[in-house]
Design a protein around this motif. Structure first.
Motif, PDB file in Angstrom:
ATOM      1  N   ASN A 102       0.937  -1.222   0.026  1.00 53.96           N
ATOM      2  CA  ASN A 102       0.032   0.229  -0.158  1.00 53.96           C
ATOM      3  C   ASN A 102       0.841   1.172   0.119  1.00 53.96           C
ATOM      4  O   ASN A 102       1.910   1.528   0.758  1.00 53.96           O
ATOM      5  CB  ASN A 102      -0.946   0.031   1.081  1.00 53.96           C
ATOM      6  CG  ASN A 102      -1.718   1.422   1.429  1.00 53.96           C
ATOM      7  OD1 ASN A 102      -2.040   1.874   0.619  1.00 53.96           O
ATOM      8  ND2 ASN A 102      -1.705   1.765   2.625  1.00 53.96           N
ATOM      9  N   THR A 103       0.422   2.163  -0.685  1.00 52.45           N
ATOM     10  CA  THR A 103       1.374   3.514  -0.991  1.00 52.45           C
ATOM     11  C   THR A 103       0.533   4.742  -0.336  1.00 52.45           C
ATOM     12  O   THR A 103       1.025   5.604  -0.469  1.00 52.45           O
ATOM     13  CB  THR A 103       1.736   3.790  -2.446  1.00 52.45           C
ATOM     14  OG1 THR A 103       0.590   3.814  -3.180  1.00 52.45           O
ATOM     15  CG2 THR A 103       2.720   2.524  -3.064  1.00 52.45           C
ATOM     16  N   VAL A 104      -0.776   4.367  -0.047  1.00 49.84           N
ATOM     17  CA  VAL A 104      -1.578   5.503   0.262  1.00 49.84           C
ATOM     18  C   VAL A 104      -1.565   5.682   1.780  1.00 49.84           C
ATOM     19  O   VAL A 104      -2.264   4.507   2.305  1.00 49.84           O
ATOM     20  CB  VAL A 104      -2.873   5.579  -0.337  1.00 49.84           C
ATOM     21  CG1 VAL A 104      -3.804   6.797   0.029  1.00 49.84           C
ATOM     22  CG2 VAL A 104      -2.636   5.584  -1.889  1.00 49.84           C
ATOM     23  N   GLY A 138       5.149   3.662   9.505  1.00 49.72           N
ATOM     24  CA  GLY A 138       4.768   4.642   8.278  1.00 49.72           C
ATOM     25  C   GLY A 138       3.541   4.993   8.049  1.00 49.72           C
ATOM     26  O   GLY A 138       3.055   5.637   7.166  1.00 49.72           O
ATOM     27  N   PHE A 139       2.563   4.128   8.866  1.00 41.74           N
ATOM     28  CA  PHE A 139       0.801   4.374   8.493  1.00 41.74           C
ATOM     29  C   PHE A 139       0.511   4.407   9.884  1.00 41.74           C
ATOM     30  O   PHE A 139       0.811   4.236  11.004  1.00 41.74           O
ATOM     31  CB  PHE A 139       0.429   3.087   7.822  1.00 41.74           C
ATOM     32  CG  PHE A 139       1.061   2.805   6.479  1.00 41.74           C
ATOM     33  CD1 PHE A 139       0.484   3.626   5.335  1.00 41.74           C
ATOM     34  CD2 PHE A 139       2.147   1.838   6.090  1.00 41.74           C
ATOM     35  CE1 PHE A 139       1.079   3.181   3.964  1.00 41.74           C
ATOM     36  CE2 PHE A 139       2.404   1.786   4.749  1.00 41.74           C
ATOM     37  CZ  PHE A 139       1.984   2.596   3.855  1.00 41.74           C
ATOM     38  N   SER A 144       4.248  10.008   9.801  1.00 40.87           N
ATOM     39  CA  SER A 144       5.117  10.943   9.870  1.00 40.87           C
ATOM     40  C   SER A 144       6.413  10.465   9.411  1.00 40.87           C
ATOM     41  O   SER A 144       7.304  11.023   8.739  1.00 40.87           O
ATOM     42  CB  SER A 144       5.303  11.702  11.033  1.00 40.87           C
ATOM     43  OG  SER A 144       5.607  10.956  12.127  1.00 40.87           O
ATOM     44  N   ILE A 145       6.728   9.032   9.390  1.00 38.72           N
ATOM     45  CA  ILE A 145       7.840   8.381   8.876  1.00 38.72           C
ATOM     46  C   ILE A 145       7.933   7.707   7.682  1.00 38.72           C
ATOM     47  O   ILE A 145       6.591   7.220   7.522  1.00 38.72           O
ATOM     48  CB  ILE A 145       8.348   7.649  10.180  1.00 38.72           C
ATOM     49  CG1 ILE A 145       7.715   6.481  10.235  1.00 38.72           C
ATOM     50  CG2 ILE A 145       8.615   8.295  11.622  1.00 38.72           C
ATOM     51  CD1 ILE A 145       8.321   5.075  11.089  1.00 38.72           C
ATOM     52  N   VAL A 146       8.700   7.391   6.940  1.00 38.81           N
ATOM     53  CA  VAL A 146       8.691   6.676   5.745  1.00 38.81           C
ATOM     54  C   VAL A 146       8.549   5.269   6.247  1.00 38.81           C
ATOM     55  O   VAL A 146       9.268   4.682   6.972  1.00 38.81           O
ATOM     56  CB  VAL A 146       9.906   6.774   5.050  1.00 38.81           C
ATOM     57  CG1 VAL A 146      10.255   5.810   3.784  1.00 38.81           C
ATOM     58  CG2 VAL A 146      10.238   8.048   4.622  1.00 38.81           C
ATOM     59  N   GLY A 278       3.111   9.323   0.223  1.00 39.48           N
ATOM     60  CA  GLY A 278       1.937   8.610   1.066  1.00 39.48           C
ATOM     61  C   GLY A 278       0.531   9.301   0.309  1.00 39.48           C
ATOM     62  O   GLY A 278      -0.498   9.051   0.867  1.00 39.48           O
ATOM     63  N   LEU A 279       0.692   9.790  -0.833  1.00 43.82           N
ATOM     64  CA  LEU A 279      -0.493  10.306  -1.252  1.00 43.82           C
ATOM     65  C   LEU A 279      -0.716   9.800  -2.572  1.00 43.82           C
ATOM     66  O   LEU A 279      -1.852   9.888  -3.116  1.00 43.82           O
ATOM     67  CB  LEU A 279      -0.435  11.841  -1.188  1.00 43.82           C
ATOM     68  CG  LEU A 279       0.060  12.626  -0.196  1.00 43.82           C
ATOM     69  CD1 LEU A 279       0.325  13.954  -0.358  1.00 43.82           C
ATOM     70  CD2 LEU A 279      -1.504  12.748   0.837  1.00 43.82           C
ATOM     71  N   HIS A 280       0.226   9.407  -3.265  1.00 47.51           N
ATOM     72  CA  HIS A 280       0.136   8.658  -4.671  1.00 47.51           C
ATOM     73  C   HIS A 280      -0.354   7.021  -4.566  1.00 47.51           C
ATOM     74  O   HIS A 280       0.323   6.196  -3.788  1.00 47.51           O
ATOM     75  CB  HIS A 280       1.422   8.743  -5.294  1.00 47.51           C
ATOM     76  CG  HIS A 280       1.711  10.221  -5.644  1.00 47.51           C
ATOM     77  ND1 HIS A 280       2.252  11.322  -4.705  1.00 47.51           N
ATOM     78  CD2 HIS A 280       1.297  10.864  -6.846  1.00 47.51           C
ATOM     79  CE1 HIS A 280       2.420  12.274  -5.375  1.00 47.51           C
ATOM     80  NE2 HIS A 280       1.981  12.176  -6.752  1.00 47.51           N
TER      81      HIS A 280
END
Length: 338
Positions: A102-104, A138-139, A144-146, A278-280
């Motif tokens: 998941n990237t979002v 990251g989620f 706030s972290i990668v 985190g938006l794409h």
């Protein structure tokens, strides 16, 4: 004086437990048993095998976001995930589900508990399980972290710390519910990799804490070096989002010494950081990359990945986050599809 001492003693008895992992919980959603049956009916239209599950639905389900502490790259952080509990009383085994790539950030389990995929997993709590769905670092609470994508140590530690947190909160704040020391794991894609990593760790390192009873791993990238080699060794690769995600996370967390420019050609090397904000979505990231491997990947890396000293740290990082063989004594099922 005696009354003051008695009052002080009674206050101490009512103080909150001294939690090591658990921080807080927030109610997210609930399902009645008839709603779960309706959900299964909906899914069974495409997958008739699901009908067999309806006979096991006995309880309503309450779903909570829980926050807990874990450690990523040497720093203590607050992480999160979903905890799904049967509404009835009893002693229940634990099912822990690891989701796929998941990237979002808004699609993390604790941010999107109503996602149909997560609903199906949450519904299992109505069949007599306490269900745990980690967000991954990251989620959720740690957005706030990668995200340390396909990096073993922070992934496994965050899930195990969540299992400890679940044990703490259920024992102290869910009256009438007890955890049976019987744990099951399931995951798909990235979650299949995370599940196999977790299976190995629970069996080898945490056997005294958690009795693992079985795992199902779906379509996981278990040998990352072989996977990466296959990706960059092909003329085209239809999901370049995976290549970028691995490289970006490994770059941020110092898994290798090479720069992104050593891996990707321009202009793609300059786009990577902005794409993994985190938006794409995966589709949006794919659209900003290219399926042509010679266009996307540095020629020197393609030619020298297997042997060149220049890329030894990349090979070592991928090997280090792959899952080495061991003889498991606990039931383990692998599922893969065409």
């Amino acid at each position: 004086m005696l009354s003051i001492l008695l009052l002080a003693g009674s206050c101490r008895k009512e103080e909150a437990p001294d939690y090591e992992y658990y921080v807080s919980r927030e109610f997210k959603i609930s399902y009645s048993a008839p709603e779960i049956i309706s959900l299964l009916n909906l899914v069974s239209a495409g997958f008739p095998e699901v009908n067999v599950l309806k006979q096991y639905v006995t309880d309503d389900v309450d779903v909570y976001k829980i926050v807990y502490t874990t450690n990523v790259a040497g720093k203590e952080i607050k992480a999160s995930g979903l905890l799904c509990v049967p509404a009835g009383r009893g002693e229940f085994p634990v099912l822990c589900f690891q989701n796929g790539t998941n990237t979002v950030k808004s699609n993390a389990p604790s941010e999107n508990a109503g996602n149909p995929l997560f609903q199906m997993i949450e519904a299992v709590a109505g069949m007599g399980y306490v269900v745990v769905i980690p967000d991954y670092p990251g989620f959720g609470e740690s957005s706030s972290i990668v995200h340390p994508y396909l990096i073993t140590v922070p992934t496994v530690r965050s899930i195990i710390d969540m299992l400890f947190a679940v044990r703490e909160v259920v024992s102290n704040e869910f009256s009438g519910i007890e955890l049976k020391n019987e744990y099951y794991l399931i995951g798909y894609s990235q979650g299949g990799w995370a599940t196999l990593n977790l299976h190995k760790s629970l069996e080898q390192d945490y056997a005294e804490d958690f009795m693992l009873s079985g795992s199902v791993c779906g379509a996981g990238p278990y040998d990352l070096k072989m996977l990466f080699s296959d990706m960059i060794g092909s003329p085209t690769y239809k999901m370049p989002v995976y290549l970028g995600y691995i490289a970006y996370a490994y770059h941020i967390y110092g898994q290798f010494s090479n720069s992104l420019g050593d891996i990707f050609n321009e202009p793609y090397s300059l786009r990577i950081e902005a794409l993994y904000d985190g938006l794409h979505t995966s589709s949006q990231i794919n659209d900003q990359l290219t399926i042509s491997i010679p266009e996307l990947i540095n020629k020197d890396l393609i030619d020298g990945f297997s042997t060149s000293p220049e890329y030894s740290s990349i090979r070592q990082a991928l090997e280090g986050n792959s899952i080495g063989p061991w003889k498991t004594m606990i039931p383990l099922m692998f599922i893969h599809g065409g």
